[in-house]
Write a protein that holds these residues in place. Structure first.
Motif, mmCIF file in Angstrom:
data_model
loop_
_atom_site.group_PDB
_atom_site.id
_atom_site.type_symbol
_atom_site.label_atom_id
_atom_site.label_comp_id
_atom_site.label_asym_id
_atom_site.label_seq_id
_atom_site.Cartn_x
_atom_site.Cartn_y
_atom_site.Cartn_z
ATOM 1 N N HIS A 71 48.087 32.663 57.739
ATOM 2 C CA HIS A 71 48.204 31.208 57.878
ATOM 3 C C HIS A 71 47.305 30.704 59.009
ATOM 4 N N GLN A 131 52.279 33.671 46.593
ATOM 5 C CA GLN A 131 53.070 34.476 45.657
ATOM 6 C C GLN A 131 53.468 33.634 44.434
ATOM 7 N N TYR A 164 56.421 32.304 68.854
ATOM 8 C CA TYR A 164 57.409 31.357 68.340
ATOM 9 C C TYR A 164 58.555 31.344 69.336
ATOM 10 N N SER A 198 51.824 37.326 57.335
ATOM 11 C CA SER A 198 51.747 35.939 56.841
ATOM 12 C C SER A 198 51.334 35.001 57.961
HETATM 13 P P1 ADP Z 1 57.781 35.809 52.899
HETATM 14 O O1 ADP Z 1 59.022 36.596 52.576
HETATM 15 O O2 ADP Z 1 57.155 35.133 51.709
HETATM 16 O O3 ADP Z 1 56.804 36.585 53.730
HETATM 17 P P2 ADP Z 1 58.187 34.471 55.336
HETATM 18 O O4 ADP Z 1 59.187 35.363 55.978
HETATM 19 O O5 ADP Z 1 56.764 34.631 55.740
HETATM 20 O O6 ADP Z 1 58.284 34.584 53.760
HETATM 21 O O7 ADP Z 1 58.619 33.005 55.629
HETATM 22 C C1 ADP Z 1 58.335 31.881 54.813
HETATM 23 C C2 ADP Z 1 58.161 30.665 55.681
HETATM 24 O O8 ADP Z 1 59.215 30.564 56.642
HETATM 25 C C3 ADP Z 1 56.879 30.697 56.479
HETATM 26 O O9 ADP Z 1 56.307 29.414 56.508
HETATM 27 C C4 ADP Z 1 57.292 31.129 57.865
HETATM 28 O O10 ADP Z 1 56.451 30.572 58.848
HETATM 29 C C5 ADP Z 1 58.697 30.582 57.966
HETATM 30 N N1 ADP Z 1 59.541 31.466 58.786
HETATM 31 C C6 ADP Z 1 59.651 32.804 58.674
HETATM 32 N N2 ADP Z 1 60.497 33.312 59.583
HETATM 33 C C7 ADP Z 1 60.954 32.251 60.275
HETATM 34 C C8 ADP Z 1 61.867 32.084 61.357
HETATM 35 N N3 ADP Z 1 62.488 33.132 61.922
HETATM 36 N N4 ADP Z 1 62.112 30.844 61.820
HETATM 37 C C9 ADP Z 1 61.495 29.796 61.274
HETATM 38 N N5 ADP Z 1 60.611 29.874 60.248
HETATM 39 C C10 ADP Z 1 60.353 31.077 59.765
#
Ligand code: ADP
Ligand code: ADP
Length: 216
Positions: free
Chosen positions: A45, A86, A11, A41
């Motif tokens: 995905h 979830q 990313y 995650s």
């Molecule tokens: P959870 O706490 O349910 O694991 P995540 O941290 O995986 O949630 O994030 C939820 C969504 O946000 C996902 O689609 C993920 O790809 C996106 N996401 C997580 N971190 C970032 C980030 N730093 N920048 C942009 N999108 C993010």
């Protein structure tokens, strides 16, 4: 059945997955654990075609998932991969059985066939008396079981579950996890489950530990 080879994901040039290899067999129940931010995650995905890897390949029964695009990808995903999150994401205006049937209708399967399968799944999941209830009239555990039935309506090759028990109390969490095993017995269903639940994660065929973008 599912094979991921040297999957990476960046990313904004930041490596999040650093070369992941996984092989999952038909009927296997695999849990993925690891601290927050490890990439669980993101991996789930990508395995489920909701996101593209930066490099590497994923084969589901010899179909190269990274080559599927657009409508073909959406159609393949609807037929071959089930998802549980979830939060149940059920449509509030539709009944339990309607929610379960929708992916079957989208796949173009005969309506009676879809409905029969939905009844079978909801009965198997202990929701025989809840078919015509809307999500708002169901308990949290029941809502999540409807979401499981919806994930199974097209007989997917694999179900990807991202913290499926994360919003449930410990009793409902255990019950839901047990149902995954019951569905494996009845349907030879394959599950890949990301979970923080330390009691349930070891109750699987294999527990994969992720750390810093790798399976260790
Ligand atoms: P959870 O706490 O349910 O694991 P995540 O941290 O995986 O949630 O994030 C939820 C969504 O946000 C996902 O689609 C993920 O790809 C996106 N996401 C997580 N971190 C970032 C980030 N730093 N920048 C942009 N999108 C993010
Ligand atoms: P886990 O599920 O193990 O908690 P995630 O896969 O959600 O980990 O996230 C792994 C890392 O990738 C985290 O540092 C997260 O912030 C980052 N990340 C996830 N999705 C995105 C995104 N869409 N854009 C940028 N960074 C992301």
């Amino acid at each position: 059945m599912l094979t991921a080879r040297n999957v990476t994901k960046n990313y904004s040039n930041l490596p999040i997955l650093k070369g992941v290899d996984i092989t999952v067999s038909k009927g296997e129940i695999v849990t993925i654990v690891g601290s927050s931010g490890a990439g669980k995650s993101t991996l789930l995905h990508i395995l489920g075609t909701l996101d593209q890897p930066s490099s590497g390949e994923i084969l589901l029964n010899d179909v190269n998932l990274t080559e599927l695009k657009g409508n073909r990808l959406a159609d393949f995903r609807n037929r071959h991969i089930g998802f549980i999150f979830q939060f149940h994401h059920l449509l509030p205006e539709f009944t339990a059985i309607e929610n379960v049937c929708i992916p079957g209708y989208i796949a173009g399967v005969n309506k009676n066939t879809v409905r029969e399968k939905a009844v079978f799944l909801l009965e198997t999941l202990g929701l025989k008396d809840r078919l015509d209830h809307k999500p708002g009239a169901l308990s949290g555990g029941e809502q999540q079981r409807v979401a499981v039935a919806r994930a199974l309506i097209n007989s997917p090759d694999v179900v990807m579950a991202d913290e499926p028990t994360g919003n449930l109390d410990s009793r409902n969490a255990r019950e839901l996890h047990n149902l995954f095993f019951e569905l494996r017995e009845k349907l030879n269903q394959t599950f890949i489950i990301v979970t923080h639940n330390e009691e349930l994660a070891p109750l699987s065929d294999r527990q994969l530990v992720m750390k810093d973008g790798k399976i260790i």
